[in-house]
Design a protein around this motif. Structure first.
Motif, short mmCIF file in Angstrom:
data_model
loop_
_atom_site.label_atom_id
_atom_site.label_comp_id
_atom_site.label_asym_id
_atom_site.label_seq_id
_atom_site.Cartn_x
_atom_site.Cartn_y
_atom_site.Cartn_z
N UNK A 29 9.64 -4.08 11.47
CA UNK A 29 8.25 -3.75 11.23
C UNK A 29 7.80 -4.45 9.95
N UNK A 30 7.07 -5.54 10.11
CA UNK A 30 6.66 -6.34 8.96
C UNK A 30 5.72 -5.61 8.03
N UNK A 31 4.96 -4.67 8.56
CA UNK A 31 4.01 -3.94 7.72
C UNK A 31 4.71 -3.07 6.68
N UNK A 32 5.97 -2.74 6.92
CA UNK A 32 6.70 -1.87 6.00
C UNK A 32 7.41 -2.64 4.89
N UNK A 33 7.36 -3.97 4.94
CA UNK A 33 8.01 -4.79 3.92
C UNK A 33 7.06 -5.05 2.76
N UNK A 34 7.56 -4.92 1.54
CA UNK A 34 6.80 -5.32 0.37
C UNK A 34 7.04 -6.79 0.06
N UNK A 35 6.24 -7.32 -0.87
CA UNK A 35 6.32 -8.75 -1.18
C UNK A 35 7.68 -9.15 -1.75
#
Length: 473
Positions: A29-35
């Motif tokens: 889930x890419x939305x759950x990754x921070x920068x």
């Protein structure tokens, strides 16, 4: 170079045929990754860009360890945060479906091109030099920018080794043969082959990048001819220099590699048009039968080239395995570090790269093609253009059918930016630095890193501005 033979054993254990092919999802889930998850990807690209310049000797001996370190900084936290099973499946998906096909093709083209020797010598007049550049530019889309550069840089240097002014010939060679010439097929430049692996049709780039490529090639050849003519005439009144390689009849050895390259092209076309609907199911990936057969054929062609080409030809060509080994190691790290980055981009406006999405889309959500061209190109000037292409391919939606259809101009902007602007610096594309090193070894006083950028900034960038207004508005 080491090609993963254990893959065959793993495949034999895990083989399961299913009626319809499909790509396995990484389950991230890419939305759950921070920068922070993008830092290893940024780190490995900056290492590749700065390592050879700032720490040349150290980098030369330890670049593989650096790539492994950045890969581990991605893989281990991914396993801790998302579970070992998810991390392993994501790694297998990336390595089997993207990295291995990519490196197998490069290995085969590198091997076949290294077995082709152009012998003899011509007099480096403006007409001859322009013809050699045009020939290399056309050849680049057939055997790759690396292959075409390897085949023709030495004949070009021999033709001009008695000229007082020969730096510009190498600079334009990098512009045209090592970069822009590879824009018309997936064989030409690694970014386009990655696009092919993502579902872009083989001849899509031939059709949709032909106008932009023609503009750039014609303009650059014209500028080169005028410049070379002016410098050639300036030398006419001076005492001639000793010619270390007198003019002699041209010849070609290693001709067996030409039909072998034809087999590579046929194998790629086969994989694009034959869809039997059978897949090899492995943990994290489903490999379509036609793609497995394609890679096996391409790998077989490489070994056939080694067996059928006289060893003396490769020796006289100055052929070594160093460049392809370096590419194999570095790209293993790059592809690993890209896993969370691509997931974040897939999340679009819900992910950490939302500000980047805003730059390449207008208030209505439509793509800003000029922004795609310059952002992809600007990064490809200093970072490797293959992962840069993948990042923006994903940012544009990542669906090949949509990008080839309603968003065709966007995909053209991404493709042109990655291929064309790799010529802006010595580190923008792999062949650039190889050509630079060969030319220096042959006694050409090549410009420094920033000196070369004065050439590209003064010649290429204005042409890119014109191309933007003509093609990407």
């Amino acid at each position: 170079m080491r090609i993963s033979r254990p893959l065959a054993a793993v495949a034999a254990l895990c083989l399961v045929f299913v009626p319809q092919a499909a790509l396995a999802a990484e389950g991230l889930d890419g939305a759950s990754f921070g920068f922070i998850w993008a830092l290893p990807f940024t780190g490995i690209l900056l290492s590749i860009a700065l390592g050879p310049l700032a720490f040349h000797r150290l980098w030369e001996h330890h670049y593989g360890k650096a790539a492994l370190a950045w890969a581990l900084l991605t893989a281990l936290p991914l396993a801790l945060a998302r579970g070992a099973g998810t991390a392993v499946e994501a790694l297998l998906h990336t390595m089997l479906l993207e990295y291995l096909p990519f490196i197998i093709l490069l290995f085969a083209l590198f091997t076949c091109a290294g077995g082709i020797l152009v012998k003899g010598n011509l007099h480096g007049s403006p007409a001859v030099n322009t013809l050699l550049l045009a020939l290399g530019t056309g050849l680049a889309s057939l055997i790759g920018t690396t292959g075409a550069s390897m085949v023709l840089i030495r004949p070009l240097l021999r033709a001009n080794d008695n000229r007082r002014h020969n730096v510009h010939t190498v600079v334009f060679f990098i512009f045209l043969v090592s970069n822009i010439g590879g824009s018309l097929t997936p064989l030409g430049d690694p970014p386009l082959f990655l696009g092919f692996l993502k579902g872009v049709d083989f001849f899509w780039t031939t059709k949709h990048l032909l106008p932009q490529t023609t503009f750039m090639v014609v303009a650059l050849l014209a500028v080169f001819f005028l410049l070379d003519t002016a410098l050639y005439r300036r030398e006419e009144g001076m005492p001639p220099l000793r010619d270390p390689t007198p003019d002699s009849r041209l010849g070609l050895e290693g001709l067996v590699n030409l039909p072998l390259i034809g087999i590579i092209i046929a194998a790629i076309l086969m994989s694009a048009n034959w869809k039997p609907g059978v897949v090899l199911r492995l943990p994290g990936a489903e490999i379509e039968l036609q793609n497995l057969l394609r890679d096996a054929i391409i790998l077989g062609v490489a070994f056939a080239s080694l067996a059928l080409t006289d060893r003396s030809i490769r020796h006289r060509n100055g052929f070594t395995w160093g460049p392809i080994v370096e590419v194999a190691k570095l790209f293993a790290g790059i592809f690993t570090c890209m896993i969370p980055v691509l997931a974040m981009l897939k999340a679009g406006p819900d992910g950490a790269f939302a500000p980047l999405v805003a730059l390449v889309t207008d208030p209505t959500g439509a793509p800003v093609n000029a922004a795609y061209f310059w952002l992809v190109g600007g990064l490809s000037s200093f970072l490797d253009n293959a992962p840069t292409y993948l990042v923006f391919f994903q940012l544009a939606g990542g669906e090949a059918q949509t990008l080839m259809g309603p968003m065709a101009l966007t995909l053209a902007a991404i493709s042109a930016g990655a291929v064309f602007m790799g010529a802006n610096s010595y580190i923008g594309n792999a062949p650039n630095f190889m050509v630079y090193a060969i030319a220096r070894h042959r006694g050409v006083k090549m410009p420094s890193f920033f000196g070369y950028m004065l050439w590209s900034g003064g010649i290429l960038v204005p042409l890119f501005v014109v191309a933007t207004f003509i093609f990407f508005r």
